[in-house]
Design a protein around this motif. Sequence first.
Motif, PDB file in Angstrom:
ATOM      1  N   CYS A 124      18.752   1.596  47.326  1.00  0.00           N
ATOM      2  CA  CYS A 124      20.191   1.441  47.558  1.00  0.00           C
ATOM      3  C   CYS A 124      20.463   1.045  49.008  1.00  0.00           C
ATOM      4  O   CYS A 124      19.899   1.618  49.938  1.00  0.00           O
ATOM      5  CB  CYS A 124      20.907   2.754  47.241  1.00  0.00           C
ATOM      6  N   HIS A 170      23.642   1.111  50.229  1.00  0.00           N
ATOM      7  CA  HIS A 170      24.801   1.923  50.631  1.00  0.00           C
ATOM      8  C   HIS A 170      25.911   1.098  51.281  1.00  0.00           C
ATOM      9  O   HIS A 170      26.672   1.620  52.088  1.00  0.00           O
ATOM     10  CB  HIS A 170      24.375   3.061  51.565  1.00  0.00           C
ATOM     11  N   ARG A 230      22.664   4.525  43.273  1.00  0.00           N
ATOM     12  CA  ARG A 230      22.056   5.300  44.369  1.00  0.00           C
ATOM     13  C   ARG A 230      20.545   5.510  44.225  1.00  0.00           C
ATOM     14  O   ARG A 230      20.054   6.627  44.384  1.00  0.00           O
ATOM     15  CB  ARG A 230      22.742   6.653  44.492  1.00  0.00           C
ATOM     16  N   CYS A 283      20.561  -2.181  44.213  1.00  0.00           N
ATOM     17  CA  CYS A 283      20.433  -1.403  42.976  1.00  0.00           C
ATOM     18  C   CYS A 283      20.648  -2.301  41.757  1.00  0.00           C
ATOM     19  O   CYS A 283      19.943  -2.169  40.749  1.00  0.00           O
ATOM     20  CB  CYS A 283      21.414  -0.240  42.973  1.00  0.00           C
ATOM     21  N   HIS A 284      21.600  -3.230  41.849  1.00  0.00           N
ATOM     22  CA  HIS A 284      21.843  -4.167  40.753  1.00  0.00           C
ATOM     23  C   HIS A 284      20.593  -5.004  40.469  1.00  0.00           C
ATOM     24  O   HIS A 284      20.216  -5.201  39.314  1.00  0.00           O
ATOM     25  CB  HIS A 284      23.031  -5.058  41.096  1.00  0.00           C
ATOM     26  N   ALA A 290      27.488  -0.871  41.382  1.00  0.00           N
ATOM     27  CA  ALA A 290      26.128  -0.962  41.933  1.00  0.00           C
ATOM     28  C   ALA A 290      26.105  -1.911  43.116  1.00  0.00           C
ATOM     29  O   ALA A 290      26.675  -2.996  43.073  1.00  0.00           O
ATOM     30  CB  ALA A 290      25.152  -1.462  40.864  1.00  0.00           C
ATOM     31  N   CYS A 291      25.402  -1.482  44.172  1.00  0.00           N
ATOM     32  CA  CYS A 291      25.204  -2.365  45.318  1.00  0.00           C
ATOM     33  C   CYS A 291      24.252  -3.490  44.904  1.00  0.00           C
ATOM     34  O   CYS A 291      23.605  -3.433  43.857  1.00  0.00           O
ATOM     35  CB  CYS A 291      24.640  -1.584  46.506  1.00  0.00           C
ATOM     36  N   GLY A 304      24.918   6.561  37.060  1.00  0.00           N
ATOM     37  CA  GLY A 304      25.940   5.735  37.706  1.00  0.00           C
ATOM     38  C   GLY A 304      27.093   5.433  36.776  1.00  0.00           C
ATOM     39  O   GLY A 304      28.260   5.437  37.193  1.00  0.00           O
ATOM     40  N   VAL A 335      28.999  -4.173  46.501  1.00  0.00           N
ATOM     41  CA  VAL A 335      29.110  -3.529  45.188  1.00  0.00           C
ATOM     42  C   VAL A 335      29.828  -4.425  44.189  1.00  0.00           C
ATOM     43  O   VAL A 335      30.859  -5.033  44.477  1.00  0.00           O
ATOM     44  CB  VAL A 335      29.824  -2.164  45.320  1.00  0.00           C
ATOM     45  N   GLU A 368      31.796   2.675  46.515  1.00  0.00           N
ATOM     46  CA  GLU A 368      30.445   3.110  46.851  1.00  0.00           C
ATOM     47  C   GLU A 368      29.541   2.872  45.645  1.00  0.00           C
ATOM     48  O   GLU A 368      29.980   2.992  44.501  1.00  0.00           O
ATOM     49  CB  GLU A 368      30.430   4.595  47.199  1.00  0.00           C
ATOM     50  N   CYS A 369      28.293   2.556  45.907  1.00  0.00           N
ATOM     51  CA  CYS A 369      27.313   2.411  44.844  1.00  0.00           C
ATOM     52  C   CYS A 369      27.189   3.749  44.118  1.00  0.00           C
ATOM     53  O   CYS A 369      27.054   4.793  44.748  1.00  0.00           O
ATOM     54  CB  CYS A 369      25.956   1.989  45.413  1.00  0.00           C
TER      55      CYS A 369
END
Length: 102
Positions: free
Chosen positions: A25, A27, A20, A59-60, A55-56, A84, A32, A16-17
Amino acid sequence: MTLKSKKLRDSAKGQECQVRIPGICNHNPETVVLAHVGKSSGMAQKSDDIHATFACFDCHDALDKRQNNDFFIPEEIELFAWHGVQRTQKIWLEMGLIEVVK
């Protein structure tokens, strides 16, 4: 890259990321990766793998400033990233990939 670094990077798959970022995100554990955090992170340079987080994709992109966002200032994005890192390190401790020497 050392064997331990490879294990840390590989451990991101399906996680999971942990960044967040609200409204950013996606999700989706399938997107990831291990994203590096810190002043030397970004596309041109990488920090060491211990200063990284699951990180997803979205988010990345926000961490590496590849995505414009109108919601958060850079310091807020950095705070999400460091939270994170803390959560990712806890997962690694539980997985036995890192340890605290007593």
